[in-house]
Write a protein that holds these residues in place. Structure first.
Motif, PDB file in Angstrom:
ATOM      1  N   UNK A  24       0.948  -1.500   0.101  1.00  0.00           N
ATOM      2  CA  UNK A  24      -0.053  -0.279   0.060  1.00  0.00           C
ATOM      3  C   UNK A  24       0.838   1.369  -0.133  1.00  0.00           C
ATOM      4  N   UNK A  25       0.466   2.231  -0.922  1.00  0.00           N
ATOM      5  CA  UNK A  25       1.330   3.538  -0.927  1.00  0.00           C
ATOM      6  C   UNK A  25       0.217   4.259  -0.577  1.00  0.00           C
ATOM      7  N   UNK A  26       0.700   5.245   0.622  1.00  0.00           N
ATOM      8  CA  UNK A  26      -0.080   6.318   1.088  1.00  0.00           C
ATOM      9  C   UNK A  26       0.963   7.442   1.337  1.00  0.00           C
ATOM     10  N   UNK A  27       0.312   8.634   1.733  1.00  0.00           N
ATOM     11  CA  UNK A  27       0.993   9.911   1.855  1.00  0.00           C
ATOM     12  C   UNK A  27       1.769  10.117   0.567  1.00  0.00           C
ATOM     13  N   UNK A  28       2.724  10.975   0.947  1.00  0.00           N
ATOM     14  CA  UNK A  28       3.563  11.402  -0.298  1.00  0.00           C
ATOM     15  C   UNK A  28       2.745  12.176  -1.668  1.00  0.00           C
ATOM     16  N   UNK A  29       2.994  12.236  -2.552  1.00  0.00           N
ATOM     17  CA  UNK A  29       2.284  12.930  -3.658  1.00  0.00           C
ATOM     18  C   UNK A  29       1.467  11.948  -4.546  1.00  0.00           C
ATOM     19  N   UNK A  30       0.332  12.290  -5.008  1.00  0.00           N
ATOM     20  CA  UNK A  30      -0.587  11.548  -5.716  1.00  0.00           C
ATOM     21  C   UNK A  30       0.355  10.895  -6.903  1.00  0.00           C
ATOM     22  N   UNK A  31       1.051  11.694  -7.654  1.00  0.00           N
ATOM     23  CA  UNK A  31       1.962  11.067  -8.572  1.00  0.00           C
ATOM     24  C   UNK A  31       2.902  10.093  -8.358  1.00  0.00           C
ATOM     25  N   UNK A  32       3.330  10.218  -6.891  1.00  0.00           N
ATOM     26  CA  UNK A  32       4.434   9.010  -6.399  1.00  0.00           C
ATOM     27  C   UNK A  32       3.616   8.019  -6.204  1.00  0.00           C
ATOM     28  N   UNK A  33       2.388   8.118  -5.701  1.00  0.00           N
ATOM     29  CA  UNK A  33       1.480   6.718  -5.421  1.00  0.00           C
ATOM     30  C   UNK A  33       1.095   6.073  -6.406  1.00  0.00           C
ATOM     31  N   UNK A  34       1.069   6.675  -7.562  1.00  0.00           N
ATOM     32  CA  UNK A  34       0.557   5.900  -8.923  1.00  0.00           C
ATOM     33  C   UNK A  34       1.477   5.620  -9.678  1.00  0.00           C
ATOM     34  N   UNK A  35       2.865   5.970  -9.485  1.00  0.00           N
ATOM     35  CA  UNK A  35       4.189   5.775 -10.415  1.00  0.00           C
ATOM     36  C   UNK A  35       3.415   6.678 -11.727  1.00  0.00           C
ATOM     37  N   UNK A  36       3.184   7.516 -11.619  1.00  0.00           N
ATOM     38  CA  UNK A  36       2.415   8.267 -12.746  1.00  0.00           C
ATOM     39  C   UNK A  36       2.988   9.842 -12.732  1.00  0.00           C
ATOM     40  N   UNK A  37       4.477   9.978 -13.142  1.00  0.00           N
ATOM     41  CA  UNK A  37       4.656  11.614 -13.092  1.00  0.00           C
ATOM     42  C   UNK A  37       4.007  12.402 -13.829  1.00  0.00           C
TER      43      UNK A  37
END
Length: 120
Positions: A24-37
């Motif tokens: 689970x990825x939470x926190x950080x930026x949305x682009x980081x959580x989705x591997x979608x720069x």
């Protein structure tokens, strides 16, 4: 290798491995959580470019490298000849609640490129 991704609680992203294990990825930026720069929206194009799921209306990629490669392919196929100045208006319009002027400032700051330069 991650085989799929799903949206979790509180805007988290859950990555699922072939054996059923999850990260689970939470926190950080949305682009980081989705591997979608590039914050590419979900859909057929994102799927063709390697998306393994969606969260919050955006594509989720299995890793940063795949997400970056997908963003580059999008820019080169949809926006060739667009100036860096005009890119934010087309790529992230105000209708999507984006600050076009701020994007232009960040493009100039982070790339140090002339905003008259075109994508090619």
């Amino acid at each position: 290798m991650i085989v799929r991704a799903i949206e979790g609680k509180n805007r988290s992203v859950i990555y699922v491995f072939p054996d059923g294990n999850r990260v689970v990825r939470s926190g950080g930026s949305w682009t980081w959580r989705t591997n979608n720069p590039g914050a590419m929206k979900r859909g057929p194009r994102a799927n063709r470019l390697g998306s393994i799921g969606a969260a919050g209306g955006f594509a989720v990629f299995p890793d940063y490298k795949t997400g970056r490669k997908a963003n580059k392919a999008l820019l080169l196929s949809v926006y060739p000849g667009t100036t860096l100045y005009n890119l934010p208006k087309r790529y992230s319009p105000k209708e999507d609640w984006n600050d076009v002027q701020r994007y232009r400032q960040l493009l100039r700051q982070f790339t140090a490129l002339d905003l008259k330069r075109t994508i090619r």
